[in-house]
Design an enzyme around this catalytic site. Sequence first.
Site, PDB file in Angstrom:
ATOM      1  N   LYS A   1       0.862  -1.187   0.000  1.00 16.21           N
ATOM      2  CA  LYS A   1       0.000   0.000   0.000  1.00 16.21           C
ATOM      3  C   LYS A   1       0.890   1.226   0.000  1.00 16.21           C
ATOM      4  O   LYS A   1       2.035   1.166   0.448  1.00 16.21           O
ATOM      5  CB  LYS A   1      -0.881   0.014   1.254  1.00 16.21           C
ATOM      6  CG  LYS A   1      -2.143   0.813   1.099  1.00 16.21           C
ATOM      7  CD  LYS A   1      -3.247  -0.007   0.467  1.00 16.21           C
ATOM      8  CE  LYS A   1      -4.465   0.808   0.146  1.00 16.21           C
ATOM      9  NZ  LYS A   1      -5.610  -0.074  -0.189  1.00 16.21           N
TER      10      LYS A   1
ATOM     11  N   ASP B   1      -6.850   4.385  -4.442  1.00 19.94           N
ATOM     12  CA  ASP B   1      -7.528   4.256  -3.141  1.00 19.94           C
ATOM     13  C   ASP B   1      -8.156   5.640  -2.940  1.00 19.94           C
ATOM     14  O   ASP B   1      -8.375   6.359  -3.929  1.00 19.94           O
ATOM     15  CB  ASP B   1      -6.536   3.870  -2.030  1.00 19.94           C
ATOM     16  CG  ASP B   1      -7.229   3.362  -0.763  1.00 19.94           C
ATOM     17  OD1 ASP B   1      -7.644   2.205  -0.732  1.00 19.94           O
ATOM     18  OD2 ASP B   1      -7.391   4.143   0.201  1.00 19.94           O
TER      19      ASP B   1
HETATM   20  N1  GLU Z   1      -7.346   0.283  -2.802  1.00 22.31           N
HETATM   21  C1  GLU Z   1      -8.115  -0.876  -3.139  1.00 22.31           C
HETATM   22  C2  GLU Z   1      -8.214  -1.783  -1.929  1.00 22.31           C
HETATM   23  O1  GLU Z   1      -8.277  -1.314  -0.816  1.00 22.31           O
HETATM   24  C3  GLU Z   1      -7.673  -1.561  -4.422  1.00 22.31           C
HETATM   25  C4  GLU Z   1      -6.245  -1.945  -4.533  1.00 22.31           C
HETATM   26  C5  GLU Z   1      -5.826  -2.464  -5.903  1.00 22.31           C
HETATM   27  O2  GLU Z   1      -6.656  -2.561  -6.800  1.00 22.31           O
HETATM   28  O3  GLU Z   1      -4.643  -2.770  -6.041  1.00 22.31           O
HETATM   29  O4  GLU Z   1      -8.298  -2.983  -2.025  1.00 22.31           O
END
Ligand code: GLU
Length: 447
Positions: A128, A168
Amino acid sequence: MTLDEKLEGIYDDVLRRNPAEPEFHQTVHDVLTSIGPVLAKHPDLAEHKIIERICEPERQIIFRVPWQDDAGEVHISRGFRVEFNAALGPYKGGLRFHPSTNLGVVKFLGFEQTFKNALTAMPIGGGKGGADFDPKGRSDDEIMRFCQSFMTEMYRHLGEYTDVPAGDIGVGEREIGYLFGQYRRITNRYESGVLTGKGIGWGGSQVRTEATGYGTVFFAREMLRTRGDDLGGKTCVVSGAGNVAIYAIEKLEQLGARVIACSDSSGAVHAPRGIRLDELKQVKLSERGRIARYVELDRDATFVEHGNIWDIPCDLAVPSATQNELTRRDAATLLRNGCTMVVEGANMPTTPDAVRLLEEAGALFGPGKAANAGGVATSALEMQQNASRDSWTFEHTERRLESIMTSIHRICAETAEAYATPGNYVCGANIAGFLRVGRAMVALGLV
Ligand code: GLU
């Protein structure tokens, strides 16, 4: 809930080594609370210190992001990428641009992502990132300059086999476009699979935009099915008005439910006859405005400034805004008003004491790391299409998403059953995710 002695020791260590990171402590505690029985059944995981290793990110990157606003003033933001665990595939997880972003928040999100991605059964590890940059009120040019500066540092850590970010909070298709453009320019590679959430015309996947919201609703439908129930006629409250909330509302309405409220950080909108999606999309997606504007377009709706959306009675609550937005007090109000189910569209939106209260009351509770996994699962489908230089139809991609969500539901339900906590999706998700990551870590050796 209490931890056994061994897990207590591990948790104390996490607290000591990661001071002032309450969100990270919270998510670790949540997982440790579930996995006691696993260690009894799989002593090899304890022997290889899998829990201790899972709690320690593989790599944490913090960097300066200098950028200039339209008036020429210089700003210094802080960028992050926490590469948490790559036992199952390249690090995968979104970028969050929000002023509240700090290392502890990114670590909590990366930890959750590791388990979530494992639950999808797709070849993706967990990571992340983001920045404490506030995109609110910034011009398109400012957003572009910020994204370019962010990527000028980040590109060296990425790659389709290394680390694949997506969006996100505060990062959508526009930002992914600017980030991808800068990556392409620096590396001179049109490496589509390095980022997901791209636009349909330049390597993106159908359904990626809708996927988190749609997936959450598919998960809710499966949960209801275990009680011989369905979404038809259910009254729902969905907090948030971003990507997750909007497409959760869309799918809920398609499946016969009525969504009567949504919100943003300025307040909530109450529309007893049902939220009108076209108007909501116009305000939040086209105009990028505040939710109060919605009531100008829907005269049946009222705006409650800084109001608490959880005070509005409903059958089903879908918190889809941000972490810790639904407290114990809110859970008590929901229960008192007859709510029987909470499904998390956001990451960790329900506080631990609220979850406990809901569980004690016998309400159905779907934790985000399972229920909102549709977004990242569809990112993995985007990676598949990029790798094969192919693009699928909306219908085909949505069917894939639906079957992935059904499988995630099944593994959570079956695991909960196998570990003597039937109906407890928190335990099911934590244990199933932990087993998948842990077994791969054992197989890959002490690395
Ligand atoms: N931010 C999204 C999550 O919390 C998607 C992450 C992604 O697609 O890599 O899962």
